[in-house]
Design an enzyme around this catalytic site. Structure first.
Site, PDB file in Angstrom:
ATOM      1  N   SER A 437       0.835  -1.203   0.000  1.00 38.89           N
ATOM      2  CA  SER A 437       0.000   0.000   0.000  1.00 38.89           C
ATOM      3  C   SER A 437       0.867   1.250   0.000  1.00 38.89           C
ATOM      4  CB  SER A 437      -0.943  -0.002   1.204  1.00 38.89           C
ATOM      5  OG  SER A 437      -0.208  -0.144   2.383  1.00 38.89           O
ATOM      6  N   HIS A 458      -3.499  -3.844  -5.076  1.00 41.16           N
ATOM      7  CA  HIS A 458      -3.683  -3.344  -3.718  1.00 41.16           C
ATOM      8  C   HIS A 458      -5.034  -3.775  -3.182  1.00 41.16           C
ATOM      9  CE1 HIS A 458      -4.237   0.274  -0.850  1.00 41.16           C
ATOM     10  NE2 HIS A 458      -3.743  -0.754  -0.216  1.00 41.16           N
ATOM     11  N   GLU A 470      -7.256  -2.175  -6.100  1.00 41.80           N
ATOM     12  CA  GLU A 470      -6.605  -1.236  -7.010  1.00 41.80           C
ATOM     13  C   GLU A 470      -5.553  -2.006  -7.819  1.00 41.80           C
ATOM     14  OE1 GLU A 470      -6.493   3.138  -5.094  1.00 41.80           O
ATOM     15  OE2 GLU A 470      -5.366   1.690  -3.932  1.00 41.80           O
ATOM     16  N   ASN A 508      -5.927   5.602  -0.718  1.00 42.55           N
ATOM     17  CA  ASN A 508      -5.219   6.161   0.439  1.00 42.55           C
ATOM     18  C   ASN A 508      -4.856   7.618   0.214  1.00 42.55           C
ATOM     19  OD1 ASN A 508      -5.449   3.839   1.843  1.00 42.55           O
ATOM     20  ND2 ASN A 508      -3.366   3.115   1.455  1.00 42.55           N
TER      21      ASN A 508
END
Ligand code: 3H9
Length: 715
Positions: A437, A458, A470, A508
C-alpha cells in the site's frame, strides 16, 4: 414430443412441446434479459397467442435462452432518462399491467428459472402460476431495487407479501438479498428445485398437470398474508415497527427507499391488489427521481464501466489465471489465497518458515470453512475447494502459475529481494504483483530483469469482505500484465480500478487529507466524538478517528508519511499519530488507541489521548463546518488525482471511493457529489477555508477551471 418451432420472434421464441407453449426469452444484442417497452409489446403478442390457444396449446412455460440469466429486471438504463415522477409512475403502471395480464391468462404459465431472476424478473415470476428453479450456483432470486434507491415497481411490493408473508417479503425488499433456489424454496418463493438438465422437461410436465387440474396453481392471495400468525391482529404492525427501527438504525435516514417500502407494504398488504398496485406505482414514481436513486443508479453503471477489460494491442492475449502463488502467509496473504481458491483458482500459499505458514494456512482454511458453510457446499465440492489451497515453503510449482501476489512485510528491500527470487523461479510470462500500500511498484519493477510483468494489486483489509482492488499500473507494465491483473480481480468477484503508480495510489491518497484534517481538528480542541459524529452524519460508515484505530495507527502513520513526503508542500500537517505511537498506541489491534478497549470491545474515548496531545477539548464548531473541513479536502484530492492521471475517469474515482472506504453510496462518489453540489459552490467554499485555515484547502486547478467554465464531471 417436441415439434418444430412454429415461429420466431425477436426476443421471445415460441416453441410447442406436448401441447405446451415454451416461450424462450433471449433479448437480442444484450448480455442479459431485461424488461423494456419493446419486450413488453412482444410479451403482449405472445399472451394473445396463448389466450387464443394457438397451436392447440393448453399451458405455457417461460424459459430463458441466456445461460446464467433468467431475467435481470427492468432495463435500468431507462431510469436515467426519467425526469418527472409522473413519467416513472407511468413506467411502473405499464410494467404492472403486463404482470396483471400474465396473472390473468386463461392458461397456466410456469416460470422455469435458471440463472438470476432479479427485480422485475422476479416480479414476473410472481405473476406466473407456478415456479420451478434449476439447482445451479447462478440461480438467484431477489428484489434488488432498494440498492438502486427504488422499490419493486412491477407488483413486487404486493405479490411477494401475498405469496410468502409480510416479514419474509420485507426482508427481501429491504436488503435486496438474493436467495439460492433452496432458500427460495423454503420460503415458498419457488415451488420446486430441480437439476438444470431436467428443468425444461419438469416445467412442461407441471404446466400440463396444471392445465389438466392435476396440480393446483400457487398464486399470491388477493389480499393479506398466507402466513397464519401474520393474520393475528397487530402482528404485522409489530413486524413493521421492528423493521422500521432497524432501517433507521442502519441508514440513519439517508435512504428514502426502504422507508417508502415499509410505508407502501404497511398500508396495502391487507387491501385489494389493485389498490396496492396504485400505491406502489406512485411510490416508484417519487423514488425514481430522488437524488439518492440517481446516485445509486450511477454507481451501478460506473461499476460496470470500471469492470470493462482494458484494451489490448492487436494480437496480444492475456491468459486467465488458473494457478497462482501467494507469497507471505500473513493476514492479507491468507485472505487473498482463500478468496482466490473460492473462485476456482489453484493457489499455493508460501512463507519462509513452517510456523508462519501454518498460521496463514489456518487463517485461510477458516475463511474457506466459513465460505463452505455459507454456501452449504456439498462434501465433494468442499473437498475440491480445500484441495485448491496448498501450502509450500519453496517456490515449487511456480513455473505453472500465471500470477504471483507478493504480500510479505511492508519493507522495500525485502520485497525487492522476493521479486528477484520470484523472477528466478517463475516462468518468463508469470505476472508478478505486489500487494503493497505504500511502496512504489516502480521500485520493485526495477529489481527484476523483465519489469514489464510487474504490477501492483492493492487489496483492502479484510480481503474477504472488501469489494475493491486497485490494479496499480507502473509506467513499465505491459498491457497484457495489466489486463491479466484486471481480469483476475474480476474473477475473484471484486471490482478492479486501474490506478497509476503514484504515492498513496488513489484510495489512500484521497483519505490522506481527510484523516489529516481530523487530526488537526482534534489538536485544535475539537472533541473526538464530535469529529467522528460529523463524518457519520454525513454518511460515512465510521468517523476518521475510528478509522485510524481500526486501520492501526502505525499503518496510518506510514501511509501519511509517504503522502507527506510527496505532497507535503500543501501546508499544515499533524504529528499526533507519532506522539500517540510513542505512548505504545496502535489502535484496536493492541487494545490502545484513541479509544479504550476491554476484552476486544471498544469502550469510550481515552481521555489520556487529549493529555498526550496537550489538548483541552472544548466546544465543537457547527456540524456543517466540521463536515466541510473533513470532506472538501477529500473531494479536492480526488479531483487532483484525476488531474494528474492517477485515475483516468470520474467513474473510476467514484467507484474507488464508494467500494474502497464506503464513501456514501447515496452521494454517488466524490465526482458525482461535486456535480450535485455545483463546482463553483465547492470552489468558493474551499477558498473561504483557505483564507481561514491555510493553503491545504486551495482548490486544485482542474476544479477551478471546470467551475469557471460552468462544466460538470458528468454530462
Ligand atoms: C427493476 O427491475 C425495477 C422494477 O421493479 C420496476 C420497473 C418498473 N438493466 O453485471 P454484468 C447489464 S430494477 C440494464 O457485467 P454479471 C450490465 O450493465 C432492476 N442493464 O454481468 C452489463 O452491461 P455492459 C433490478 C443491465 O454476469 C451487462 O448487463 N435488477 C441490467 O456479472 C452484464 O452485466 C438489478 O438490479 C439491467 N437490469 O451479472 C439487477 N442488468 O456489458 C442488476 C445487467 O454494457 N444486474 N445489465 O457493462 C445485476 O445484478 C447483474 O448485472 C447480473 C449479471 C447479476 C444480472
Amino acid at each position: 414430443m417436441a415439434t418444430a418451432a412454429a415461429s420466431q420472434a425477436a426476443a421471445l421464441r415460441w416453441e410447442v412441446e406436448d401441447g405446451v407453449a415454451v416461450l424462450v426469452l433471449d433479448v437480442p444484442g444484450r448480455p442479459v434479459n431485461v424488461l423494456s417497452p419493446e419486450l413488453t409489446r412482444e410479451f403482449e403478442r405472445a399472451l394473445e397467442r396463448l389466450a387464443r390457444r394457438e397451436d392447440g396449446v393448453r399451458a405455457a412455460v417461460l424459459l430463458s435462452g441466456k445461460p446464467g440469466v433468467w431475467i435481470a429486471g427492468a432495463d435500468i438504463d431507462l431510469f436515467r432518462t426519467l425526469t418527472r415522477p409522473e413519467e416513472a409512475e407511468a413506467l411502473s403502471r405499464h410494467a404492472q399491467e403486463l404482470m396483471n395480464r400474465l396473472a390473468a391468462l386463461p392458461v397456466p404459465l410456469v416460470a422455469a428459472i435458471e440463472g438470476v431472476a432479479l427485480g422485475g424478473g422476479l416480479e414476473l415470476a410472481l405473476a406466473c402460476s407456478y415456479r420451478v428453479a434449476a439447482d445451479t450456483p447462478k440461480t438467484r432470486l431477489g428484489l434488488p431495487e432498494v440498492q438502486l434507491g427504488l422499490l419493486p415497481g412491477a407488483g413486487g411490493t404486493q405479490r411477494l407479501p401475498r405469496l410468502i408473508g409480510v416479514r419474509s417479503a420485507l426482508d427481501l425488499m429491504l436488503t435486496g438479498r438474493q436467495l439460492d433456489p433452496r432458500r427460495a424454496s423454503k420460503l415458498g418463493l419457488v415451488d420446486e428445485v430441480v437439476p438444470a438438465p431436467i428443468l425444461r422437461r419438469i416445467a412442461v410436465q407441471r404446466a400440463r398437470e396444471l392445465a389438466d387440474g392435476q396440480r393446483a396453481p400457487h398464486l399470491p392471495r388477493e389480499r393479506g398474508s398466507p402466513v397464519a400468525w401474520e393474520r393475528v391482529p397487530g402482528a404485522v404492525a409489530l413486524v413493521l415497527r421492528q423493521a422500521r427501527a432497524q432501517v433507521v438504525r442502519q441508514t440513519k435516514g439517508h435512504y428514502p427507499a426502504p422507508l417508502r417500502i415499509l410505508e407502501v407494504v404497511g398500508r396495502t398488504w391487507n387491501r385489494p391488489l389493485a389498490e396496492g398496485l396504485r400505491e406502489e406505482a406512485r411510490a416508484f414514481g417519487a423514488l425514481a427521481v430522488t437524488p439518492e436513486s440517481r446516485a445509486l443508479v450511477h454507481i451501478f453503471f460506473a461499476s460496470n464501466r470500471a469492470k470493462e477489460d482494458p484494451p489490448l494491442p492487436p494480437g496480444v492475449r492475456a491468459p486467465t489465471v488458473q494457478r497462482m502463488m501467494v507469497v507471505g502467509a500473513g493476514f492479507m496473504g491468507a485472505g487473498i489465497a482463500a478468496v482466490s481458491a473460492q473462485n476456482g483458482i489453484r493457489v499455493r500459499l508460501k512463507d519462509v518458515n513452517a510456523e508462519a505458514l501454518g498460521r496463514g494456512l489456518r487463517t485461510a482454511r477458516q475463511l474457506l470453512e466459513a465460505y463452505a458453510q455459507r454456501r452449504r457446499l456439498p462434501r465433494w465440492e468442499r473437498t475440491k475447494l480445500f484441495d485448491r489451497l496448498q501450502p509450500t515453503l519453496r517456490y515449487n510449482g511456480l513455473r505453472h502459475a500465471e500470477l504471483v501476489v507478493e504480500a510479505v512485510f511492508e519493507d522495500v528491500e525485502l520485497k525487492r529481494h522476493v521479486f528477484r527470487e520470484l523472477e528466478a523461479a517463475a516462468a518468463p510470462t508469470t505476472v508478478l504483483a505486489s500487494n503493497t500500500s505504500t511502496i512504489p511498484i516502480a521500485r520493485l519493477a526495477e529489481a527484476v530483469q523483465r519489469p514489464e510483468r510487474v504490477i501492483g494489486l492493492h487489496f483492502f483489509s479484510p480481503v474477504e469482505r472488501m469489494p475493491l482492488v486497485e490494479v496499480i499500473v507502473p509506467s513499465t507494465a505491459a498491457p497484457a500484465a495489466v489486463a491479466l491483473g484486471h481480469r483476475y480481480v474480476k474473477a475473484i468477484g471484486k471490482t478492479p480500478i486501474r490506478v497509476a503508480d503514484r504515492p498513496g495510489f488513489y484510495v489512500n491518497r484521497i483519505l490522506g487529507p481527510y484523516v489529516q484534517e481530523a487530526l488537526l481538528l482534534l489538536e485544535s480542541g475539537v472533541p473526538i466524538e464530535a469529529i467522528d459524529a460529523a463524518a457519520v452524519a454525513w454518511g460515512l460508515p465510521v468517523g476518521p478517528i475510528t478509522l485510524l484505530d481500526e486501520v492501526g495507527l502505525d499503518v496510518a502513520q506510514k501511509s501519511g508519511e509517504i503522502l507527506r513526503q510527496a505532497f507535503g508542500d500543501r501546508g499544515a500537517a499533524s504529528d499526533a499519530l507519532a506522539r500517540l505511537m510513542a505512548d505504545g498506541r496502535l489502535g484496536r489491534k493492541n487494545g490502545r488507541g484513541f479509544f479504550r478497549y476491554e476484552a476486544g470491545k471498544r469502550r469510550g474515548v481515552d481521555a489520556e489521548v487529549y493529555r498526550l496531545l496537550g489538548v483541552q477539548p472544548g466546544a465543537a464548531p457547527p456540524t456543517p463546518e466540521l463536515q466541510d473541513r473533513l470532506v472538501l479536502p477529500l473531494l479536492n484530492e480526488a479531483v487532483r488525482a484525476l488531474e494528474e492521471g492517477v485515475i483516468d475517469s470520474p467513474d473510476v474515482g467514484d467507484i474507488g471511493a464508494v467500494f474502497g472506504f464506503g464513501f456514501p453510496p447515496f452521494r454517488g462518489g466524490p465526482f458525482w457529489h461535486l456535480d450535485q453540489v455545483g463546482l463553483s459552490t465547492v470552489v468558493a467554499r474551499l477558498e473561504e477555508l483557505t483564507r481561514r485555515f491555510g493553503r491545504r484547502f486551495e482548490p486544485t486547478a482542474l476544479l477551478r477551471a471546470k467551475a469557471e467554465r460552468g462544466e460538470r464531471f458528468y454530462a
